[in-house]
Each structure stands twice: as C-alpha cells, then as structure tokens.
Write an enzyme that holds these catalytic residues in place. Structure first.
Site, short mmCIF file in Angstrom:
data_model
loop_
_atom_site.label_atom_id
_atom_site.label_comp_id
_atom_site.label_asym_id
_atom_site.label_seq_id
_atom_site.Cartn_x
_atom_site.Cartn_y
_atom_site.Cartn_z
N CYS A 1 -24.50 21.76 -25.19
CA CYS A 1 -23.38 22.00 -24.27
C CYS A 1 -22.35 20.87 -24.38
CB CYS A 1 -23.90 22.10 -22.84
SG CYS A 1 -22.60 22.36 -21.60
N ASP B 1 -17.80 38.80 -10.22
CA ASP B 1 -17.76 37.62 -9.35
C ASP B 1 -19.13 37.42 -8.74
OD1 ASP B 1 -17.75 38.07 -6.09
OD2 ASP B 1 -17.24 39.88 -7.20
N CYS C 1 -19.96 20.25 -22.05
CA CYS C 1 -19.39 19.82 -20.76
C CYS C 1 -19.68 18.34 -20.53
CB CYS C 1 -19.93 20.68 -19.61
SG CYS C 1 -21.55 20.21 -18.96
N ASP D 1 -11.06 40.01 -2.01
CA ASP D 1 -11.75 41.19 -1.52
C ASP D 1 -11.15 41.56 -0.17
OD1 ASP D 1 -12.80 39.45 0.33
OD2 ASP D 1 -14.78 39.39 -0.56
N CYS E 1 -23.30 17.28 -19.45
CA CYS E 1 -24.31 17.21 -20.50
C CYS E 1 -24.05 16.07 -21.47
CB CYS E 1 -24.38 18.54 -21.24
SG CYS E 1 -25.14 19.87 -20.27
N HIS F 1 -21.48 22.09 -14.54
CA HIS F 1 -22.15 22.60 -15.74
C HIS F 1 -22.31 24.11 -15.70
CE1 HIS F 1 -25.06 23.34 -18.91
NE2 HIS F 1 -25.72 24.05 -18.01
#
Length: 369
Positions: free
Chosen positions: A304, A266, A306, A93, A309, A335
């Site tokens: 999930c 974002d 990941c 930005d 998890c 996560h």
C-alpha cells in the site's frame, strides 16, 4: 448544469459498467465509492486528506442537516459546499432511512412524516416538497427522493403499502424540483419480492429521473438475498442512467455489486470499522486488536502506498487501538478510505481492459471477507 452520464465500457463477461457522471461540481468516474460525511465531514478525516486520497464525491445526510445547522443557516451561508469548504460533488440522501428507523418517534401520513428531533425533542415535519426544497438549499449535486424504507423482512402487505407511497412521494418530489443543477434520483423499493421490485422499477423509470437507486437492502435480509435482489433490480434499470446501491459497502459487496451492473456505493464501513481496529487490504481484513499484532513491525499492507503504511507499524496501530486513542481511529480510517479508492480504481481499470471478471473472481475467492 444537469447531470449527464457517459456509458464508456462494459465488461464482456458480466454486467459491470465503466461510466462517467458530469455534475455541477465536477466529474465522477464510475464505479465509485462515496464516503459518508453525515454532518459535513467523513469521520476523523479532513477535506485535504480526502482530496489527497482521491475521493470524488461525499455523501451528506438530509435528516441530520435539517436538524443542525438547519435550512435558515445553510441558506444564509450560501449552501453546504460553502459551509464545509468542499468544491467537489455532494450527494444527499433524503433522510428517509433515518426517519423511518425511529418507529416510536415519528408519525407517517400521506402528506409526509412528523418526527421528534433528537437535539431538542421538538417535533419537525418533512414532506416530499419540503425535503426537495431543503436539498436544493443544501445545493446537492445529486438529491434523493423521500421514500418509505421498511425492513426487508416485512410482510408483503407492509411492503406493498410502503412501495406505493414511495411512488407517490417520488412523483411529488419530481414536481417540486426547481433547479436544473440539482439532479434527482428515484429509489426502487419492494423488499425481497421480485414482483414488487419489477413494479417499482417500472413506476419510477416512467418518471424519467436523472438516475436510480436500489433501496431497501441491507435492512434484514440474508447475504444471498441481498446479492440476488441487487442483480435482479439492476437489470430493471435503464442502461443510460447511473445506478446506485444505497448503504451497502464491504469490499466484497462492492465487487459483487459491480458485477451486477451497479455504478455507485456508499457506506460507513471504512471509518466505522477503523474505530474497531479493522483495516482492509486486497488480501482481506486485518484485525489490529488481535494480540499478535503487538509485536508486528510491519505495515498494514506492504504493497500500500498510503502514508500510514509507509510510516506506521501494525504494532503501533495495535497500541493506539487497544488504548482507544483517537489517533489510531484516524490513521486506520485514512488507510481504509485510501484502500476503497484504490479498489474502485482497479475495478474501473479492469472493466476497460476486459479483465474485471478475472479480477473479481480472484478477489472474492482470496480476500478474507
């Protein structure tokens, strides 16, 4: 290479688009969520973890990087990608939001803005020209013009003045750009006034930027106003260029904004809320600080994939969060970032197969906001 946008598919029942952005450091599949790496890192996560999660692009902050490490060090080191050892795309930005959120520590003129450094209290100056020159030193794949951001609840006259200066600065930023590989996006302003949004979009699209951002939202307006002006603004922007909604990023915000035709997002929410013990799932939020999680021997989300998890229980994450142990912040951040990436994958998949509107309806109705 210059930025190139491929328009790949459109949802038959909404404005949702599936696209692909080509940049000097790789391809970005859209719609895309960009984790915020203000100082060169996404809070608590290293770049190996981001790569494992599937993050395509991170966002850096020109204001903070200008103060530290500064232009000279970045130039000597060969740019931001090399400094942080990240070989994928980076968007920066302009620093405008940070500068203009310090009303008692900056002075705005037509030439640019003078502001006080929070590091050593010295005064610094950024102009549209020096802002672009610094973003080129950073080596941003996507740079943003220096704009004037005011609260969306500001008076009409204040919004007109800010918008007009944004347009003049945008033209100067475009003229200051010297490197083809650093693409440049314009930022549509106009707060919550339809005529100003229309005027801003017309002024900026006439300058033919590489892409366009919708700015000036999530700064005081209601949720209903934000949704309306996201839809309204997106329709004013070219179909053949990426559309970026700045700083807006709950999962519900993302899905609603994809419905409106936005491609890029974002927000600090995945890691910022992780610090507060908030985890995100396709069923909605899980607030791990709540006492009943202390006895829950199950993961954040049983569906999930990941590693958090697969290995850790809600009870453990509750313990870490209540003790303010940084490991808890890190695990929940991992996560949440994983979830955001899987959410955007699902969005892209359903746009292509024509079922996104059904997916969005179910998600918005059934996932806790």
């Amino acid at each position: 290479m210059a930025l190139k946008f491929d328009y790949l598919a459109k949802d038959p029942h909404s404005e949702a688009r599936r696209g692909r952005i080509h940049t000097a450091h790789g391809i970005i599949e859209t719609p895309v969520f960009m984790p915020v790496g203000t100082f060169g890192s996404v809070r608590t996560l290293d770049h190996t973890e981001l790569e494992d999660i599937g993050v395509q692009i991170i966002l850096g902050n020109t204001y903070h990087l200008y103060l530290r490490p500064g232009p000279e060090i970045l130039k000597d080191l060969g740019g931001y990608h090399k400094l942080i050892s990240w070989n994928k795309p980076i968007l920066t930005d302009s620093g405008g939001f940070q500068i203009f959120s310090l009303p008692h520590q900056r002075v705005i003129s037509e030439k640019g803005v003078t502001f006080k450094s929070y590091i050593d209290q010295s005064y610094k100056r950024l102009t549209p020209e020096s802002d672009i020159a610094f973003q080129e030193v950073i080596g941003s794949d996507i740079m943003m013009v220096l704009d004037v951001c005011v609260p969306s609840t500001s008076s009409y006259d204040v919004c007109v003045e800010a918008m007009n200066r944004t347009h003049r600065w945008a033209k100067r930023c475009k003229q200051a750009k010297t490197r083809e590989e650093n693409s440049l996006f314009g930022i549509v302003q106009g707060a919550i006034f339809e005529n100003l949004r229309t005027e801003s979009a017309e002024a900026l699209t006439s300058l033919n930027f590489d892409g366009y951002a919708i700015g000036g939202l999530a700064v005081g307006e209601s949720d209903e106003e934000r949704d309306h002006f996201t839809r309204f603004s997106a329709k004013l922007l070219p179909e053949n260029k990426p559309r970026y909604l700045m700083g807006v990023g709950t999962p519900h915000d993302l899905v609603r904004s994809v419905l409106a035709g936005v491609d890029m997002f974002d927000c600090i929410i995945p890691t910022n809320h992780a610090r507060q013990g908030v985890a995100y799932t396709f069923a909605g939020k899980v607030k791990l600080r709540r006492v009943f999680h202390a006895r829950e021997d199950k993961p954040i989300d049983e569906s999930c994939a990941c590693y958090v998890c697969k290995r850790f229980s809600r009870a453990y994450l509750h313990q870490l969060t209540k003790c303010e142990e940084p490991t808890g912040w890190k695990l929940i951040s991992y996560h949440n970032t994983w979830f955001y990436e899987r959410l955007m994958e699902k969005v892209r998949e359903t746009i292509v197969d024509g079922t996104f509107s059904t997916f969005a309806k179910n998600f918005l109705e059934n996932a806790e906001e």
